[in-house]
Scaffold this active site. Structure first.
Site, PDB file in Angstrom:
ATOM      1  N   ASP A 284       6.683   9.906  -9.910  1.00 44.39           N
ATOM      2  CA  ASP A 284       6.124  11.070  -9.193  1.00 44.39           C
ATOM      3  C   ASP A 284       6.321  12.284 -10.064  1.00 44.39           C
ATOM      4  OD1 ASP A 284       8.632  11.213  -8.686  1.00 44.39           O
ATOM      5  OD2 ASP A 284       8.764  11.630  -6.457  1.00 44.39           O
TER       6      ASP A 284
ATOM      7  N   ASP B  95       9.466   8.803  -2.744  1.00 42.50           N
ATOM      8  CA  ASP B  95      10.185   9.502  -1.975  1.00 42.50           C
ATOM      9  C   ASP B  95       9.999   9.219  -0.443  1.00 42.50           C
ATOM     10  OD1 ASP B  95       7.581  10.831  -1.996  1.00 42.50           O
ATOM     11  OD2 ASP B  95       8.270  12.545  -2.864  1.00 42.50           O
TER      12      ASP B  95
ATOM     13  N   ASP C  53       6.653   5.947   0.243  1.00 48.21           N
ATOM     14  CA  ASP C  53       6.461   4.934  -0.764  1.00 48.21           C
ATOM     15  C   ASP C  53       7.111   3.563  -0.752  1.00 48.21           C
ATOM     16  OD1 ASP C  53       4.873   6.866  -1.908  1.00 48.21           O
ATOM     17  OD2 ASP C  53       6.477   7.765  -2.903  1.00 48.21           O
TER      18      ASP C  53
END
Length: 1048
Positions: A438, A690, A693
């Site tokens: 990410d 985070d 997910d």
């Protein structure tokens, strides 16, 4: 009498069933009296039955377990997960809350409010170190030595088993304790009312019925029903709302009974009064919804979600395990699948066991020809031969050493803020070649910075900044990142600070609205009222028809900011009775972390392809990629699920995903899809996540929950990071590869030792009818394992590319090394037939000479296998002092065995060996090791051997991929014609997203799919095409990303 009674019973009647008519009468209750009295009593009794049935269902929910001391028994225990919270527990007073005694009572029934993996019984954990094919062989050796009444070997072998189990158990427990201590430091906090006082406690301390305070910016610590606004003292307003809601509910029910159509079409919210929205909750962690959800009185706020607006009292309705998130986490964490590492160890152990049986079979055949008895003579019989091969043939310390190596590595990673939740994840991390990362907080600093803004003509910069601050949240406890950077930006605008000190008052503040995409605040100063607005540039333009020239400049600036990857926020204000005034555009950017670019270069050097998956707009993602020297081959997530004309075939989509450098505007399902496709192509994939997910983290070969991840994400992840940035990830991969190197080095070493003694002793028994004494063999096994446990603390190189077990290569190299060692031992044994005594000078025992040579050469082999195992396996590193000390300690001890003839049996000079002979053996053993070292280095340089057993990391099966993708795009339809003959029809219906259909209906659709694939493959050749893809739609998306993208 009993006989006579049975004679009167009908032959077809079950003697245990009783009389049906009598049983029916017994259950039947007679109601007598007035008509409506009877009816009311019947209604009461039936309601009581229903309640009793409900309670009975709860009681039936039991967990079946087997006690460790009696595994054949089953014991039913109440299931905490299915336990129902009594309704009266949820009637806690707002102002007083629960007292300590009641908290302890409730915790006794429901446990702590946390998502935890099942606690391992340490006794059972210790016993598990005695299970497995390798350990079973040694346990057979214990039984065999007892049968031979060889009590020394019996005791020593048991000691080896206990020592290995003890060391492995202790090291794994120590690593687990370190991890638990670090986990305690990241515990979620909650504000609770207890004993009439507000206090902050760890969320795990909550129990059902606790009164918690939920406020903006905080994470919801448990499933909780909203009771009242925080400003509602005593809950009086809440009571009024409930009374009104009850009245409207009854009225709505009566209206619906008289009008069925109204019931079908009317929305419940329109029919039942709910009162004002008390707070807004971001439920994306569990539902994937990108917009915050309004919560009203008596609504449930779900565990791990975040409060976006408001401050309320709520009562905890259930513990974490019973919550929505807890039940979901149980689905993804309840698997007991074997890791690849256990499979590898199992295959090695099984193969060695088969080899042991084969060697015993060969030796027994030779023994029969020599006339050896099964148990005679005492020192040289078939059972003794079998015992020897059982001891040398399997590496009893293999499970212990490998577990210890991983446990020590896990503890090392924990001290560097990386918690390994599953030891087998270390192996997966070492082999990762695809990293899906990410952006926010991992690649970037997660700290928005304010750049130079665009200020409209004739507007004072200080007034512009003051309005932007007025249109921001003022809750300094939990500021939104954008509001925080706006307020902190005041430091550069002294004039704005003076304006804000002049007596402003906020009358009404409306937080960010996803529909209007702006924040508004109604403020007042000296009797003059203003409305201030801040939001997406286009949403600000919709407020009023501003000056065309200013609007044109405003749009051009917004587009320029978007193309540079900046987040843009328009600012405007209006005084009562006047028109809106366009003030300008704020410009902010989340800069890359200072170490990220270097870290990514290092990742590429380690053979890892980094793909960025972000919820931000494409333009912002591309700008970030440019600054980090990542490829700019970034696409929006629609390409992954293209429909109609944009749909690609299954094989093309996977080519597209492999070649892309990242995807923007992604949702959790897109991340899961990317991971799945990469795995289908044979890539070992790591995924950082985070908040929402958890599915993709569980799907990945190594799921990594980054700093600030939700509890659900942490539960699903294999590794949890406590620090931001990608540097921790790269450090973890390096350490994982070092750990993998140590384990592989030990496995090669141990297989070579098994082959060495098996081959030598088999030939020795067949040719010379001679063997090394069982007592000495046992000590050789001890020396081999004790010395090499220290390899867990050895300095090791890390490979420059993803690693693989390459078991065929391991077996080839180990076998060749074992044969060379056996040849060396035979050469030395052959010198003892010479007239001058060969290697023996003055005096020496054959048993002790063989024992010392084997002990020295075998202990030094570990220094060979710890060398780099491939051409680009990293630079040479010196052994650690722990390994050196352990190996040379064993060598000195073995030398004392030879010098003083310990356990040598009947021999000249009491089995003693001269000091000169011992020195000669040391020199000869060193020569053997030199030969083996050259062979090892040569074998590792052979190209074809290096390719054996390597994972195919980009395998492609075009037909299967196309078929599976088409199948996913089809719908299974069940149709029934309603006839009595049962006219049911089942058929597949192709969706509009299938490429075949799209090609027939719209020929350009095919070319678009091919262009997308071609663009993904050729983007690395030129940046021009990828720059052109920053279209106007991407620009507009980027401008609103500042408010719309609150998370990656």
């Amino acid at each position: 009498m009993g006989i006579l009674k049975h004679r009167n019973r009908r032959p077809d009647q079950d003697p245990e069933a009783g009389d049906p008519s009598v049983e029916a009468k017994r259950d039947e209750k007679v109601y007598e009296g007035e008509e409506y009295d009877v009816l009311l009593r019947f209604a009461h009794d039936e309601a009581h039955k229903l309640e009793k049935d409900d309670d009975g269902e709860d009681e039936e929910e039991m967990e079946v377990t087997r006690p460790w001391y009696a595994p054949w028994k089953t014991v039913k225990t109440p299931s905490v997960k299915e336990k129902k919270v009594p309704q009266e527990w949820l009637e806690t007073g707002l102002t007083n809350g629960l007292d300590d005694a009641e908290v302890e009572k409730r915790r006794g029934g429901f446990g702590y409010n946390e998502l935890t993996s099942a606690k391992e019984n340490q006794i059972l954990k210790f016993i598990s170190y005695f299970r497995g094919p390798i350990l079973y062989v040694m346990e057979i050796a214990v039984i065999l030595s007892a049968g031979l009444r060889d009590w020394i070997d019996f005791g020593v072998i048991i000691g080896i088993l206990i020592m290995n189990a003890g060391v492995g158990w202790y090291q794994e427990k120590q690593a687990g304790d370190i991890v638990e201590q670090l986990k305690a430091g990241i515990a979620l906090k909650a504000t609770v009312v207890r004993g009439g006082k507000e206090q902050e406690i760890e969320a795990r301390e909550l129990v059902p019925g606790d009164i918690v305070i939920l406020e903006e910016g905080r994470t919801i610590p448990a499933d909780a029903k909203i009771l009242a606004s925080y400003d509602d003292e005593g809950g009086k307003q809440a009571m009024t709302i409930r009374e009104r809601a009850q009245k409207t509910k009854h009225r709505h029910s009566h209206d619906s009974e008289g009008n069925e159509k109204h019931e079908e079409n009317d929305d419940e919210e329109d029919g039942v009064y709910k009162g004002p929205s008390l707070c807004s909750v971001d439920q994306s962690a569990i539902t994937g919804e990108s917009l915050a959800v309004d919560k009203f009185l008596d609504d449930v706020a779900y565990y791990t979600c975040g409060v976006k607006r408001g401050k309320v009292y709520a009562v905890v309705t259930c513990s974490a395990k019973q919550s929505f998130v807890g039940k979901t986490a149980a689905l993804v964490t309840g698997s007991n699948e074997k890791g690849h590492f256990q499979i590898v160890l199992g295959s090695i152990g099984t193969t060695l066991l088969v080899l042991v049986i084969a060697f015993i079979f060969v030796v027994w055949i030779g023994g029969f020809f020599r006339g050896l008895g099964i148990a005679t003579p005492k020192e040289n019989n078939l059972l003794v031969y079998a015992l020897i091969f059982l001891i040398i043939g399997v590496p009893v310390g293999l499970p212990c050493v490998t577990t210890t190596t991983m446990a020590v590595g896990a503890a090392y990673l924990a001290r560097r803020k990386a918690i390994v939740q599953k030891l087998t994840a270390i192996e997966s991390l070492a082999g990762v070649d695809m990293l899906c990362s990410d952006k926010t907080g991992t690649l970037t600093a997660n700290k928005l910075s304010l750049n130079d803004p665009y200020i409209a003509p004739d507007v004072d910069p200080a007034w512009f900044m003051a309005v932007a601050v007025l249109a921001s949240s003022h809750n300094i406890k939990s500021l939104d990142p954008i509001d925080k950077v706006t307020i902190v930006g005041l430091k550069d605008y002294p004039g704005a600070q003076d304006i804000l000190r002049s007596g402003w008052k906020t009358n009404k503040f409306t937080p960010f609205d996803p529909v209007s995409k702006r924040i508004t605040a109604e403020v007042e100063k000296d009797g003059r009222k203003f409305t201030c607005a801040k939001g997406a540039p286009n949403s600000i333009l919709k407020l009023h028809s501003f000056d065309p020239e200013t609007v044109a400049q405003y749009r051009n600036t917004a587009q320029e900011f978007a193309q540079r990857g900046f987040r843009s926020l328009g600012v405007a204000c209006k005084e009562d009775g006047k028109d809106w005034q366009l003030l300008g555009i704020m410009c902010m950017f989340d800069p890359p972390r200072s170490d990220t670019a270097a870290t990514i270069r290092e990742a590429v050097d380690l053979g890892i392809h980094v793909k960025m998956l972000t919820g931000d707009a494409v333009a912002i993602a591309k700008e970030t990629c440019k600054q980090l020297a990542l490829g700019t081959n970034v696409y929006d997530s629609e390409r992954l699920i293209g429909t109609g004309a944009t749909a690609m075939s299954g094989s093309d989509i996977r080519d597209f995903v492999e070649a892309a450098d990242g995807f923007a505007e992604v949702f959790p399902e897109h991340k899961y899809q990317v991971v799945a496709m990469l795995q289908e192509r044979g890539h070992l994939t790591a995924m950082t996540g985070d908040v929402n997910d958890a599915p993709s983290l569980k799907k990945a070969d190594c799921g990594i929950a980054v700093e600030g991840a939700s509890d659900a994400a942490r539960s699903a992840a294999d590794v949890v990071f406590l620090d931001e940035g990608l540097a921790t990830m790269i450090t973890s991969i390096k350490v994982a590869r070092q750990i993998f190197h140590r384990m592989k080095a030990y496995i090669v070493y141990r297989i070579a030792l098994c082959i060495h003694l098996e081959v030598y002793l088999m030939l020795s028994m067949i040719i010379l009818n001679e063997t090394i004494r069982v007592d000495l063999i046992v000590f050789l096994a001890i020396f081999a394992d004790v010395a090499t446990i220290a390899i867990a603390y050895d300095n090791a190189p890390y490979a420059r590319r993803p690693v693989d077990w390459q078991l065929p290569k391991v077996w080839i190299i180990s076998t060749i090394m074992g044969l060379l060692l056996a040849a060396g031992t035979w050469v030395m044994r052959g010198t003892l037939f010479l007239k001058n005594g060969g290697i023996v000078e003055n005096f020496g025992s054959v048993q002790e000479v063989l024992f010392l040579e084997v002990a020295l050469t075998e202990s030094w082999v570990i220094f060979i296998t710890r060398l780099s195992q491939e051409a680009n396996g990293g630079p040479f590193v010196w052994p650690s002092w722990q390994l050196l000390g352990a190996v040379f300690g064993v060598d000195i001890l073995a030398s004392f065995f030879a010098l003083f003839g310990w356990i040598s049996g009947p021999a000249p000079h009491g089995g003693w060996t001269s000091i000169v002979t011992v020195v000669r053996i040391w020199l000869f053993s060193f020569g053997v090791i030199i030969v083996v070292t050259f062979a090892y280095l040569l074998l590792n340089k052979i190209t074809w051997l290096d390719r054996i057993g390597r994972r195919n990391r980009s395998k492609k099966n075009e037909k299967l991929e196309n078929f599976m993708t088409e199948l996913q795009r089809m719908t299974f339809v069940h149709e029934s014609d309603g006839s009595q003959s049962g006219g049911d029809h089942y058929r597949f219906v192709a969706g509009s997203s299938t490429p075949a259909k799209s090609a027939q209906e719209d020929q350009p659709g095919k070319s678009k799919g091919q262009e997308a694939k071609k663009g993904a493959q050729e983007a690395k050749k030129t940046d021009t095409k990828s720059e052109r893809s920053g279209s106007v739609s991407e620009t507009e998306t980027a401008t609103i990303a500042g408010e719309e993208s609150k998370q990656d």
